[in-house]
Scaffold this motif. Structure first.
Motif, PDB file in Angstrom:
ATOM      1  N   ARG A 126      45.725  45.931  41.471  1.00  0.00           N
ATOM      2  CA  ARG A 126      45.692  45.295  42.365  1.00  0.00           C
ATOM      3  C   ARG A 126      44.835  44.097  42.434  1.00  0.00           C
ATOM      4  O   ARG A 126      45.325  43.004  42.967  1.00  0.00           O
ATOM      5  CB  ARG A 126      45.270  46.107  43.739  1.00  0.00           C
ATOM      6  CG  ARG A 126      46.219  47.143  44.138  1.00  0.00           C
ATOM      7  CD  ARG A 126      45.697  47.950  44.942  1.00  0.00           C
ATOM      8  NE  ARG A 126      46.569  49.148  45.346  1.00  0.00           N
ATOM      9  CZ  ARG A 126      46.451  50.096  46.038  1.00  0.00           C
ATOM     10  NH1 ARG A 126      45.027  50.408  46.300  1.00  0.00           N
ATOM     11  NH2 ARG A 126      47.324  51.128  46.373  1.00  0.00           N
ATOM     12  N   LEU A 127      43.715  44.456  41.912  1.00  0.00           N
ATOM     13  CA  LEU A 127      42.790  42.878  41.705  1.00  0.00           C
ATOM     14  C   LEU A 127      43.556  41.911  40.818  1.00  0.00           C
ATOM     15  O   LEU A 127      43.078  40.854  41.085  1.00  0.00           O
ATOM     16  CB  LEU A 127      41.379  43.534  41.071  1.00  0.00           C
ATOM     17  CG  LEU A 127      40.700  44.428  42.094  1.00  0.00           C
ATOM     18  CD1 LEU A 127      39.159  44.896  41.195  1.00  0.00           C
ATOM     19  CD2 LEU A 127      40.103  43.619  43.345  1.00  0.00           C
ATOM     20  N   LEU A 172      40.429  39.831  39.226  1.00  0.00           N
ATOM     21  CA  LEU A 172      40.087  40.737  38.423  1.00  0.00           C
ATOM     22  C   LEU A 172      39.284  40.028  37.408  1.00  0.00           C
ATOM     23  O   LEU A 172      39.599  38.788  37.174  1.00  0.00           O
ATOM     24  CB  LEU A 172      41.321  41.367  37.586  1.00  0.00           C
ATOM     25  CG  LEU A 172      41.153  42.329  36.420  1.00  0.00           C
ATOM     26  CD1 LEU A 172      40.495  43.518  37.157  1.00  0.00           C
ATOM     27  CD2 LEU A 172      42.409  42.707  35.657  1.00  0.00           C
ATOM     28  N   GLY A 173      38.270  40.478  36.943  1.00  0.00           N
ATOM     29  CA  GLY A 173      37.402  39.758  35.924  1.00  0.00           C
ATOM     30  C   GLY A 173      36.526  38.753  36.395  1.00  0.00           C
ATOM     31  O   GLY A 173      35.712  38.145  36.042  1.00  0.00           O
ATOM     32  N   GLY A 191      38.214  31.951  42.023  1.00  0.00           N
ATOM     33  CA  GLY A 191      38.774  31.421  40.986  1.00  0.00           C
ATOM     34  C   GLY A 191      40.084  32.098  40.519  1.00  0.00           C
ATOM     35  O   GLY A 191      40.567  32.648  41.327  1.00  0.00           O
ATOM     36  N   VAL A 192      40.621  31.528  39.394  1.00  0.00           N
ATOM     37  CA  VAL A 192      41.663  32.339  38.939  1.00  0.00           C
ATOM     38  C   VAL A 192      41.367  33.476  37.975  1.00  0.00           C
ATOM     39  O   VAL A 192      40.749  33.445  37.050  1.00  0.00           O
ATOM     40  CB  VAL A 192      42.504  31.269  37.854  1.00  0.00           C
ATOM     41  CG1 VAL A 192      43.687  32.009  37.239  1.00  0.00           C
ATOM     42  CG2 VAL A 192      43.114  30.258  38.735  1.00  0.00           C
ATOM     43  N   GLY A 193      41.704  34.704  38.477  1.00  0.00           N
ATOM     44  CA  GLY A 193      41.409  35.943  37.783  1.00  0.00           C
ATOM     45  C   GLY A 193      42.140  36.103  36.487  1.00  0.00           C
ATOM     46  O   GLY A 193      43.235  35.348  36.259  1.00  0.00           O
TER      47      GLY A 193
END
Length: 267
Positions: free
Chosen positions: A33-34, A40-41, A262-264
């Motif tokens: 999901r993240l 994510l990250g 930001g961009v995960g």
């Protein structure tokens, strides 16, 4: 030790607790999901212990002591704007801001009104609407309208005190996501993930007299400044860049819940 020397930090000393893991952020379901929400990250929870009784009215001393503590400095993680890597602060904190975030909600029924107000259909599907922008977010459904569009007729569904609640803040952060967020069509993933993370961060106990469950955590939204300006959670301010300190005064733990917009991670 004379007052004012390093180490005289208002009596608070901290230790890093690397063994404390937050299952809610690492289960395969949450991870996927993240990833979809482009977080994510870029999201992390860390735990630190402290050695004195926590007093909420001294929260500023507590947070300042935290940033100055030699056990915190090499362990507290944040994302580098330039490299996108996890780094430590590497600068001296001169000033902090710790905003009290009410944390009183014990049930996810707090969100039932989303069904009652036709923001979410009975089958869990989020009602779509015409696209509009609430900079920098795209609003394409009634849920985001409730979260962002102050001029929408549905905005009043949650009062101002409701919106300040930690449970609401958490839910809103997950719904808005990161820079390349792919929104959910149904409400459940947002509610489930909010609940898991909330339960992981917030401590409760049963009151021995009333037998009622009560929350014993205090929550603060934290910003730190060095001589150049804001240095934590990031030098770049964004509604989706945050750090919450969740203090359990009984166990004497503080959980730091952090995200940098930001961009995960994609893959």
């Amino acid at each position: 030790m004379a007052a004012g020397e390093p180490g005289d930090l208002g009596g608070y000393y901290f230790r890093y607790l690397p063994q404390k893991t937050f299952q809610s952020l690492s289960t395969p379901e949450t991870t996927s999901r993240l990833r979809q929400w482009s977080m994510l990250g870029r999201i992390k929870a860390q735990s630190f212990g402290f050695d004195q009784t926590f007093q909420a009215y001294r929260k500023d001393d507590f947070v300042m002591a935290f940033f100055k503590d030699p056990n915190v400095i090499p362990n507290l993680k944040l994302l580098s704007e330039s490299s996108g890597q996890w780094i430590t602060l590497g600068t001296e904190v001169k000033k902090i801001e710790a905003i009290n975030v009410p944390c009183t909600q014990l049930s996810m029924s707090f969100f039932d009104r989303l069904y009652d107000e036709d923001i979410v259909r009975d089958n869990g599907h989020i009602v779509k609407c015409l696209d509009s922008f609430c900079d920098p977010f795209l609003i394409s459904d009634e849920l985001r309208k409730v979260l962002l569009a102050e001029d929408s007729e549905k905005y009043e569904v949650f009062s101002q005190p409701d919106r300040e609640e930690f449970l609401f803040c958490l839910f809103k952060h997950l719904c808005l996501g990161g820079a390349l967020c792919q929104y959910e069509d149904v409400l459940d993933p947002y509610l489930e993930t909010t609940k898991l993370i909330y339960k992981d961060l917030v401590s409760v106990r049963k009151d021995p007299q009333t037998k009622k469950i009560q929350i014993i955590s205090s929550v603060f939204k934290v910003t730190a400044y060095d001589s150049a300006g804001v240095c934590y959670p990031s030098a770049k301010s964004h509604e989706q860049t945050f750090s919450y300190f969740v203090v359990d005064r009984v166990k004497r733990h503080v959980h730091v819940f952090y995200h940098c917009y930001g961009v995960g991670e994609m893959s």
